[in-house]
Design a protein around this motif. Sequence first.
Motif, PDB file in Angstrom:
ATOM      1  N   GLU A   1       0.820  -1.225   0.000  1.00  7.59           N
ATOM      2  CA  GLU A   1       0.000   0.000   0.000  1.00  7.59           C
ATOM      3  C   GLU A   1       0.851   1.272   0.000  1.00  7.59           C
ATOM      4  O   GLU A   1       0.447   2.281  -0.583  1.00  7.59           O
TER       5      GLU A   1
ATOM      6  N   ALA B   1       0.828   4.495  -2.752  1.00  7.67           N
ATOM      7  CA  ALA B   1       0.069   5.574  -2.085  1.00  7.67           C
ATOM      8  C   ALA B   1       0.140   6.888  -2.843  1.00  7.67           C
ATOM      9  O   ALA B   1      -0.571   7.840  -2.487  1.00  7.67           O
TER      10      ALA B   1
ATOM     11  N   HIS C   1       2.127  11.975  -1.760  1.00  6.67           N
ATOM     12  CA  HIS C   1       1.544  11.885  -0.414  1.00  6.67           C
ATOM     13  C   HIS C   1       2.575  11.500   0.643  1.00  6.67           C
ATOM     14  O   HIS C   1       2.318  11.609   1.839  1.00  6.67           O
TER      15      HIS C   1
ATOM     16  N   TYR D   1      -0.838  20.801   1.177  1.00  2.00           N
ATOM     17  CA  TYR D   1      -2.031  20.063   0.712  1.00  2.00           C
ATOM     18  C   TYR D   1      -3.341  20.829   0.931  1.00  2.00           C
ATOM     19  O   TYR D   1      -4.185  20.898   0.044  1.00  2.00           O
TER      20      TYR D   1
ATOM     21  N   TRP E   1     -16.630  20.311   4.065  1.00  4.52           N
ATOM     22  CA  TRP E   1     -17.094  18.977   4.454  1.00  4.52           C
ATOM     23  C   TRP E   1     -18.540  18.988   4.946  1.00  4.52           C
ATOM     24  O   TRP E   1     -19.024  17.958   5.433  1.00  4.52           O
TER      25      TRP E   1
ATOM     26  N   GLY F   1      -5.596  11.676   4.804  1.00  7.84           N
ATOM     27  CA  GLY F   1      -4.796  12.834   4.382  1.00  7.84           C
ATOM     28  C   GLY F   1      -4.395  13.684   5.578  1.00  7.84           C
ATOM     29  O   GLY F   1      -3.861  13.191   6.570  1.00  7.84           O
TER      30      GLY F   1
ATOM     31  N   ASP G   1      -4.093   6.636   7.718  1.00  7.63           N
ATOM     32  CA  ASP G   1      -3.438   6.923   6.431  1.00  7.63           C
ATOM     33  C   ASP G   1      -2.130   6.142   6.371  1.00  7.63           C
ATOM     34  O   ASP G   1      -1.462   5.976   7.387  1.00  7.63           O
ATOM     35  N   VAL G   2      -1.749   5.700   5.163  1.00 11.53           N
ATOM     36  CA  VAL G   2      -0.480   4.958   5.013  1.00 11.53           C
ATOM     37  C   VAL G   2       0.724   5.885   4.995  1.00 11.53           C
ATOM     38  O   VAL G   2       1.851   5.407   5.095  1.00 11.53           O
TER      39      VAL G   2
ATOM     40  N   MET H   1       1.602  12.413   6.407  1.00 13.09           N
ATOM     41  CA  MET H   1       0.187  12.761   6.626  1.00 13.09           C
ATOM     42  C   MET H   1      -0.181  12.484   8.090  1.00 13.09           C
ATOM     43  O   MET H   1      -0.834  13.313   8.745  1.00 13.09           O
TER      44      MET H   1
ATOM     45  N   ALA I   1      -1.653   3.308   8.817  1.00  8.43           N
ATOM     46  CA  ALA I   1      -2.058   1.996   8.284  1.00  8.43           C
ATOM     47  C   ALA I   1      -2.858   2.258   7.021  1.00  8.43           C
ATOM     48  O   ALA I   1      -3.177   3.414   6.705  1.00  8.43           O
ATOM     49  N   GLY I   2      -3.189   1.158   6.311  1.00 14.60           N
ATOM     50  CA  GLY I   2      -3.937   1.307   5.072  1.00 14.60           C
ATOM     51  C   GLY I   2      -5.259   0.559   5.105  1.00 14.60           C
ATOM     52  O   GLY I   2      -5.594  -0.087   6.109  1.00 14.60           O
ATOM     53  N   PHE I   3      -5.989   0.648   4.004  1.00 16.50           N
ATOM     54  CA  PHE I   3      -7.253  -0.086   3.871  1.00 16.50           C
ATOM     55  C   PHE I   3      -7.057  -1.574   4.175  1.00 16.50           C
ATOM     56  O   PHE I   3      -7.940  -2.215   4.728  1.00 16.50           O
TER      57      PHE I   3
ATOM     58  N   ASN J   1     -11.354  10.007  -1.938  1.00 14.76           N
ATOM     59  CA  ASN J   1     -10.244  10.108  -2.891  1.00 14.76           C
ATOM     60  C   ASN J   1      -9.031   9.282  -2.470  1.00 14.76           C
ATOM     61  O   ASN J   1      -7.882   9.707  -2.666  1.00 14.76           O
ATOM     62  N   ALA J   2      -9.287   8.119  -1.892  1.00 14.50           N
ATOM     63  CA  ALA J   2      -8.188   7.255  -1.457  1.00 14.50           C
ATOM     64  C   ALA J   2      -8.317   5.836  -2.015  1.00 14.50           C
ATOM     65  O   ALA J   2      -7.300   5.208  -2.354  1.00 14.50           O
TER      66      ALA J   2
ATOM     67  N   HIS K   1      -6.396   4.296  -5.033  1.00 11.05           N
ATOM     68  CA  HIS K   1      -4.993   3.859  -5.000  1.00 11.05           C
ATOM     69  C   HIS K   1      -4.878   2.336  -5.095  1.00 11.05           C
ATOM     70  O   HIS K   1      -3.783   1.819  -5.313  1.00 11.05           O
ATOM     71  N   LEU K   2      -5.987   1.646  -4.930  1.00  8.33           N
ATOM     72  CA  LEU K   2      -5.963   0.185  -5.003  1.00  8.33           C
ATOM     73  C   LEU K   2      -6.536  -0.290  -6.344  1.00  8.33           C
ATOM     74  O   LEU K   2      -7.599   0.177  -6.760  1.00  8.33           O
TER      75      LEU K   2
HETATM   76  C1  LIG Z   1      -5.880  12.455  -2.450  1.00 11.12           C
HETATM   77  S1  LIG Z   1      -5.497  12.156  -0.772  1.00 11.12           S
HETATM   78  C2  LIG Z   1      -7.105  12.359  -0.004  1.00 11.12           C
HETATM   79  C3  LIG Z   1      -6.981  12.761   1.443  1.00 11.12           C
HETATM   80  C4  LIG Z   1      -8.315  13.096   2.127  1.00 11.12           C
HETATM   81  N1  LIG Z   1      -9.167  11.934   2.208  1.00 11.12           N
HETATM   82  C5  LIG Z   1      -9.029  14.195   1.401  1.00 11.12           C
HETATM   83  O1  LIG Z   1     -10.060  13.932   0.791  1.00 11.12           O
HETATM   84  O2  LIG Z   1      -8.547  15.355   1.431  1.00 11.12           O
HETATM   85  C6  LIG Z   1      -5.293  10.397  -0.717  1.00 11.12           C
HETATM   86  C7  LIG Z   1      -4.800   9.904   0.617  1.00 11.12           C
HETATM   87  O3  LIG Z   1      -4.905   8.477   0.642  1.00 11.12           O
HETATM   88  C8  LIG Z   1      -3.752   7.962   1.250  1.00 11.12           C
HETATM   89  N2  LIG Z   1      -3.620   6.575   0.806  1.00 11.12           N
HETATM   90  C9  LIG Z   1      -3.133   6.108  -0.366  1.00 11.12           C
HETATM   91  N3  LIG Z   1      -3.222   4.770  -0.421  1.00 11.12           N
HETATM   92  C10 LIG Z   1      -3.790   4.376   0.748  1.00 11.12           C
HETATM   93  C11 LIG Z   1      -4.129   3.115   1.296  1.00 11.12           C
HETATM   94  N4  LIG Z   1      -3.920   1.990   0.620  1.00 11.12           N
HETATM   95  N5  LIG Z   1      -4.665   3.078   2.531  1.00 11.12           N
HETATM   96  C12 LIG Z   1      -4.895   4.243   3.222  1.00 11.12           C
HETATM   97  N6  LIG Z   1      -4.574   5.456   2.757  1.00 11.12           N
HETATM   98  C13 LIG Z   1      -4.035   5.531   1.532  1.00 11.12           C
HETATM   99  C14 LIG Z   1      -2.639   8.881   0.809  1.00 11.12           C
HETATM  100  O4  LIG Z   1      -1.505   8.809   1.637  1.00 11.12           O
HETATM  101  C15 LIG Z   1      -3.350  10.234   0.887  1.00 11.12           C
HETATM  102  O5  LIG Z   1      -3.226  10.823   2.156  1.00 11.12           O
END
Ligand SMILES: C[S@@+](CC[C@H](N)C(=O)[O-])C[C@H]1O[C@@H](n2cnc3c(N)ncnc32)[C@H](O)[C@@H]1O
Length: 228
Positions: free
Chosen positions: A12, A16, A20, A29, A37, A61, A80-81, A85, A99-101, A118-119, A122-123
């Motif tokens: 992850e 990422a 980030h 950022y 929100w 984030g 967040d990974v 952040m 940590a991640g998803f 918006n996360a 990444h997967l």
């Molecule tokens: C575009 S930013 C969005 C941040 C926040 N959610 C926002 O809307 O402002 C994407 C975030 O996802 C995190 N990220 C990327 N891959 C991830 C994963 N597998 N698990 C958790 N977080 C992840 C990145 O580090 C980054 O902080």
Amino acid sequence: MAREAVNWQFDEVAHAGAEHLDADYVEAYDTKSPTDWSEDVATMLELGVGATSTVVDLGAGTGTFARAIAPHVARVIAVDVSEPMVARMRARGVEAVCAGFLSYEHEGDPPDAVFTRNALHHLPDFWKAIALERVARLLRPGGVLRLRDLVYSFQPDEADAAIASWLAAAPDDPTQGWTTEQLAEHVRSEHSTFTWLLEPMLEAVGFEIRDRWLSPNRIYGAYTCVRS
Ligand SMILES: C[S@@+](CC[C@H](N)C(=O)[O-])C[C@H]1O[C@@H](n2cnc3c(N)ncnc32)[C@H](O)[C@@H]1O
């Protein structure tokens, strides 16, 4: 002779998004991506999230959603990974976990709601389904998932036109938002999927989609789901 276990898990951090993991990018950022929100907070409150609730934000984030929902609930955990952040969130007093998803292990009562914006893109799709299944297991029955992301609501033969018009509307100045080149990079190297692939994934892991918003340019989606 027993075979050695082979690692087939997704990395992850490696996926990422290099930006980030960059402390300077993290610092800037919130200026580049300011977000109101209020609609997300209102949606959660309408679905019963409130003073006794625990909310988990995945891919949080800099923690601006966590801070917006915090006054309304008992506990918010922002995951967040990216270490920069997480450091930024902790400096702002947010309870943050690195940590991640696919790796987050929740401690305490099951969350009432999960938020992610918006996360998930990444997967790749296989891992999105695994991640969504983990989210479903994380939530209590009846728990809420609010998922926002770049999700394409067009058919493959419409991709050229839809992507071209999205890119054409992007600003030139990177401080004002994502530029044409940055959006093109997103399409090339990240894993935004189609709505008609994501929605069956949500349903397969036990979510009922209660509400769906799709942007007129067919690039963004917001889903409000309840875990059955
Ligand atoms: C575009 S930013 C969005 C941040 C926040 N959610 C926002 O809307 O402002 C994407 C975030 O996802 C995190 N990220 C990327 N891959 C991830 C994963 N597998 N698990 C958790 N977080 C992840 C990145 O580090 C980054 O902080």
